[in-house]
Design a protein around this motif. Structure first.
Motif, PDB file in Angstrom:
ATOM      1  N   VAL A 553       0.836  -1.200   0.000  1.00 27.33           N
ATOM      2  CA  VAL A 553       0.000   0.000   0.000  1.00 27.33           C
ATOM      3  C   VAL A 553       0.872   1.252   0.000  1.00 27.33           C
ATOM      4  CG1 VAL A 553      -1.704   1.312   1.300  1.00 27.33           C
ATOM      5  CG2 VAL A 553      -1.929  -1.173   1.110  1.00 27.33           C
ATOM      6  N   PRO A 782      -6.619   7.115   4.772  1.00 28.32           N
ATOM      7  CA  PRO A 782      -7.641   6.130   5.132  1.00 28.32           C
ATOM      8  C   PRO A 782      -7.127   4.707   4.940  1.00 28.32           C
ATOM      9  CG  PRO A 782      -8.571   7.849   3.740  1.00 28.32           C
ATOM     10  CD  PRO A 782      -7.087   8.036   3.731  1.00 28.32           C
ATOM     11  N   ALA A 783      -7.436   3.845   5.917  1.00 23.43           N
ATOM     12  CA  ALA A 783      -7.007   2.451   5.822  1.00 23.43           C
ATOM     13  C   ALA A 783      -7.803   1.706   4.762  1.00 23.43           C
ATOM     14  CB  ALA A 783      -7.151   1.760   7.172  1.00 23.43           C
ATOM     15  N   GLU A 784      -9.072   2.097   4.595  1.00 21.92           N
ATOM     16  CA  GLU A 784      -9.932   1.468   3.610  1.00 21.92           C
ATOM     17  C   GLU A 784     -10.086   2.394   2.406  1.00 21.92           C
ATOM     18  OE1 GLU A 784     -10.991  -1.555   3.853  1.00 21.92           O
ATOM     19  OE2 GLU A 784     -10.174  -1.869   5.868  1.00 21.92           O
ATOM     20  N   PRO A 785     -10.402   1.830   1.247  1.00 23.86           N
ATOM     21  CA  PRO A 785     -10.631   2.684   0.065  1.00 23.86           C
ATOM     22  C   PRO A 785     -11.756   3.676   0.316  1.00 23.86           C
ATOM     23  CG  PRO A 785     -10.416   0.385  -0.574  1.00 23.86           C
ATOM     24  CD  PRO A 785     -10.478   0.401   0.917  1.00 23.86           C
ATOM     25  N   VAL A 786     -11.556   4.920  -0.142  1.00 24.23           N
ATOM     26  CA  VAL A 786     -12.543   5.971   0.066  1.00 24.23           C
ATOM     27  C   VAL A 786     -13.719   5.756  -0.886  1.00 24.23           C
ATOM     28  CG1 VAL A 786     -12.945   8.454  -0.027  1.00 24.23           C
ATOM     29  CG2 VAL A 786     -10.751   7.565   0.798  1.00 24.23           C
ATOM     30  N   GLN A 787     -14.936   5.792  -0.317  1.00 24.61           N
ATOM     31  CA  GLN A 787     -16.118   5.672  -1.157  1.00 24.61           C
ATOM     32  C   GLN A 787     -16.398   7.003  -1.845  1.00 24.61           C
ATOM     33  OE1 GLN A 787     -18.010   3.054  -1.876  1.00 24.61           O
ATOM     34  NE2 GLN A 787     -16.658   1.703  -0.707  1.00 24.61           N
TER      35      GLN A 787
END
Length: 886
Positions: A553, A782-787
């Motif tokens: 990442v 952000p650890a998760e993909p941004v919506q």
């Protein structure tokens, strides 16, 4: 790096006539010896043999005595009708040359450089008017041709070659003296120290081409076989069991001494020997020293010559004691370390116990061979490679001897090399070999390296080429190994030396030759098989990429950031992390943490011994260099590591004789300073250039806003919200510096550089720069993909709001308040105008914001947009004292 003259190489291996340096380089590359460069001849142009027909002594008004000579240079003589004012009637076919030397006479043959020749320097030869004559060339000395340091007299070929060997006038002297040939310089890897000799290179050429090789180190190939040691030899004592409190073992396992008496101290080195030293990149010094250097270059065994009268027996080889000093041959006084291995003489001598030299590195000045030396003591020893390597680095003495000893020297070479040197001293110095022969030999009856249990099938398994067993064994014997069958055929050995228990293949015992101490395991033997069989036989197979692997990442984010900056027109650069006194030029105040830098023990450059604590330390110098070369419009960035050593404590370095323990590794880890990854950029000159035609318009210079917006681009690329507030940090202008904040933590700065900094670095005025702690920015991403928010199909509502605040209030504070007041309906909030004037009053300013409002589920009404406007004025008033401009 070693130099390989073709004529010298051909003495040990049959080199086909006409072989060029390029062909030789290609042949050696096949066995792993890379070409460094092909050195062109040091002398070019017409240099010929000349016969002195007449000479006239002339005294001039300046007190200098010169000779005007007529010299016969064969087909190169002046044509009829030229030089008539100087032509002697008795010698119509000749050239007139003015010479200041007086050591030659009429009838002597000399070396003449004709107009058009270029001598070392470079020094171009041309016809010129001097002392009332036309000097149509130059009669050369040895130094003028690069053949030595003798500049006192002209080369007389009768003295150099003998009267019967002098060729006719006009003969090419470059070929005669060996000055017209190219020389190949090769790159030798550290594990192949035997190639630092002509013997080793000739062996490798034989491996590559199959040419017949004659080993010059075999006793049967010497003019005189080495004699056996005698009881009356010059005494030698090895008093060394290893360095105290160190992992070093015994430093000397063989020491040969020979004596040559009655040498003529004025005897010059023969021309062929001088020529070879010069071709090998060494400076001729004196006969005894030149011979030791020549034998070292030829065989690979370093030698040292002492003035016998200045040395008291016995020689003692021991480690240094605290407080000892030595003045080495380079006239530098050195404080010795207990790990240094020394050559000393007898405590009972006339001078007491003295340090004669650093073993394997460099001798001392007190016992060196001088112009008065008639009796010479020769030393040929074998020293521990690790001891020599550490001593050479400790004292910064990368001598030619140390280069060979630290890579490993043949343990069976010492008596051979000493005998070769004795023969040359007797032949060319007129000396007599003393019958006393010393040889302290503790190497044992076998090779210094142990036999290796080897499975020939390992070559095919590790390399991927089906090498027949017979080919593998033949190659091992070809490189000098002794291969013997073993009685145990029930066990095989893998590349790491571990038994595999496979009874199918038979093992062999391989004993490497004494000149290959680097062969210490089965994998090393496999490498030799692959090298000699040919690297081109190994197929290129692209390994399959395992599923589920790829960039991390962090790697993807860094590439995204670099791509985004490139799209904004910035160019990525890479600068060295080594810096000097840059912080004074950057105006960092005393006590600034960035002034605490880690200093390197062995820096690449003495003026840059520290590791940078900020990317701008080195990036600004890169910008300065580009600007100085005409690139005045500049936009560069760099991603790299900085070093923060403030809390680091030095850790003990474990030895290299074993693997460090877990505790030692942990201690080393704590001694490693923090090295965060930063990103920095510099913008100077025009950001938008002037243009005509399709791009007609006035250009715009880069300023602080460009640096700030570029930093925002970095944060936005990885989904991080960057807050901007006023700052005051060197090297930025205190009134045009912004702190870059993420989640309440300052992660960088951006703005315009201080005028004093731009002046000190010779950068354009108002150069802007930024620097970010990239690791901190990426950690906040952000650890998760941004919506992605859905795109609203409802129309956009536009509102402009102008607020009046005190002049000292930062625009960023007001912008934050406006954004908060606009709430979730705000699609964009942008500051587009700043106004000051008498209408607002003293110390006031007006900030105008453009609002773009939109709802995802409806069309906004006039009442809703008015309510947003009211909330903005209310929140801005509470936060910054703003009022709506009337």
């Amino acid at each position: 790096m070693p130099y390989v003259p073709m004529s010298w190489l051909a003495e040990h291996v049959k080199v086909p006539s006409g072989t060029t340096a390029e062909q030789l380089a290609a042949d050696l590359v096949r066995v792993g010896l890379e070409e460094e460069q092909i050195v062109p001849p040091a002398v070019t142009g017409p240099v010929v043999v000349g016969k002195v027909l007449s000479l006239v002594e002339e005294e001039h008004s300046n007190g200098k005595s010169i000779r005007y000579c007529r010299v016969d240079v064969g087909e190169h003589n002046d044509p009829p009708g030229s030089g008539s004012e100087d032509r002697a009637p008795a010698f119509p076919d000749s050239r007139g040359i003015v010479c200041g030397a007086h050591n030659f006479a009429e009838g002597d043959h000399v070396v003449v450089a004709l107009p058009g020749a270029v001598l070392p320097g470079p020094f171009a030869i041309a016809a010129r008017e001097t002392y009332g004559h036309t000097s149509d060339g130059m009669i050369c000395s040895a130094r003028e041709l690069g053949l030595g340091e003798d500049h006192a007299g002209i080369i007389v070929l009768e003295e150099m070659l003998g009267a019967d060997a002098v060729p006719a006038p006009g003969t090419d002297a470059l070929a005669l003296l060996g000055l017209g040939a190219e020389v190949l310089e090769i790159n030798v890897t550290p594990d192949r120290g035997y190639c630092f000799s002509m013997r080793g290179v000739a062996r490798e050429y034989s491996h590559s081409t199959g040419a017949e090789f004659t080993d010059p180190a075999l006793p049967e190939n010497l003019p005189t076989a080495p004699p056996t040691p005698t009881a009356d030899a010059f005494g030698v004592e090895v008093d060394d069991a290893g360095a105290p409190a160190s992992d070093l073992g015994p430093g000397c396992d063989r020491f040969v001494t020979r004596i040559v008496r009655g040498i003529d101290p004025t005897a010059p080195s023969p021309a062929w020997l001088v020529r070879r030293l010069v071709q090998a990149g060494m400076r001729p010094i004196s006969l005894a020293v030149d011979i030791t250097n020549y034998v070292m270059l030829d065989l690979g065994q370093p030698l040292h010559a002492y003035d016998l009268g200045a040395v008291a027996a016995p020689i003692v080889v021991r480690r240094a004691t605290a407080g000892e000093k030595l003045t080495t041959l380079d006239d530098a006084e050195r404080r010795l370390d207990p790990e240094d291995l020394l050559i000393t003489d007898s405590p009972g001598g006339a001078h007491g116990s003295r340090v004669l030299g650093l073993a394997g590195v460099m001798g001392g000045a007190e016992t060196e061979v001088s112009d008065a030396t008639t009796d010479v003591l020769l030393e040929a020893a074998h020293f521990d490679p690790t001891t020599v390597a550490r001593t050479a680095r400790r004292h910064k003495l990368p001598s030619e001897a140390a280069k060979r000893f630290e890579r490993g020297v043949d343990t069976r070479l010492q008596d051979v090399a000493a005998q070769r040197a004795v023969d040359l001293l007797v032949e060319h110095g007129g000396g007599t070999a003393d019958p006393a022969v010393g040889d302290v030999d503790n190497t044992g009856d076998t090779s210094a390296v142990s036999p290796i249990l080897f499975d020939p099938a390992e070559a095919a398994r590790l390399v991927g080429v089906d090498y027949p067993r017979a080919q593998v064994l033949a190659i091992l014997e070809q490189i000098g190994c002794t291969v013997e069958a073993t009685a145990d055929r029930d066990t095989t050995v893998a590349a790491d030396g571990a038994a595999t228990g496979d009874p199918a293949a038979g093992l062999v015992s391989v004993t490497p030759p004494t000149w290959r101490p680097d062969l210490v395991g089965p994998a090393y033997l496999v490498e030799e098989v692959a090298r000699i069989a040919g690297y081109d036989e190994i197929p290129s197979v692209l390994p399959p990429a395992p599923a589920g692997h790829g960039l991390t990442v962090g790697q993807r984010q860094r590439r995204d950031v670099a791509r985004a900056l490139a799209e904004r027109g910035l160019v990525e650069v890479l600068s060295y992390p080594f810096v000097g006194d840059v912080h004074d030029r950057l105006g960092l105040p005393d006590g600034d943490p960035r002034r605490t830098m880690l200093k390197l023990a062995n820096p690449i450059a003495e003026d840059a011994p520290y590791l940078r604590t900020s990317l701008l330390d080195s990036l600004l110098d890169t910008a300065r260099r580009n600007v100085s070369r005409g690139t005045s419009d500049l936009a560069v960035f760099e991603i790299g590591l900085v070093t923060h050593p403030a809390t680091v404590r030095a850790g003990a370095a474990p030895g290299v004789h074993r693997r460090p323990t877990g505790d030692e590794l942990a201690a080393l880890a704590t001694a490693v300073p923090a090295q965060p990854r930063h990103l920095a950029g510099v913008l100077a000159g025009q950001r938008v250039r002037d243009g005509v035609g399709p791009v007609t318009g006035t250009g715009r210079a880069a300023d602080w806003a460009d640096a700030l917006e570029t930093a925002r681009t970095v944060a936005a690329t990885v989904g991080v919200e960057l807050t901007v507030r006023a700052g005051d940090t060197a090297p930025w202008h205190p009134g045009r510096c912004a702190e870059l904040v993420v989640d309440g933590t300052v992660v960088g700065h951006a703005g315009e550089l201080h005028p004093r900094v731009t002046a000190a670095l010779e950068l354009p005025a108002r150069t802007a720069a930024f620097e970010l702690d990239l690791d901190a920015v990426l950690a906040a991403s952000p650890a998760e993909p941004v919506q992605v928010d859905p795109v609203s199909t409802f129309p956009l509502a536009k509102e402009d709001v102008a607020l009046v605040v005190d002049a000292h209030v930062p625009a960023s504070d007001v912008l934050a308040a406006v954004t908060e007041g606009a709430g979730e309906l705000a699609e964009e909030v942008r500051l587009f105008d700043v106004y000051t004037g008498d209408q607002l009053g003293a110390d006031k300013k007006s900030l105008a914001f453009a609002l773009r409002l939109r709802a995802v589920d409806r069309t906004l009404t006039a009442e809703e947009t008015a309510a947003v406007r009211e909330r903005i004025v209310e929140v801005a008033g509470e936060r910054s004292g703003a009022v709506l401009r009337g």
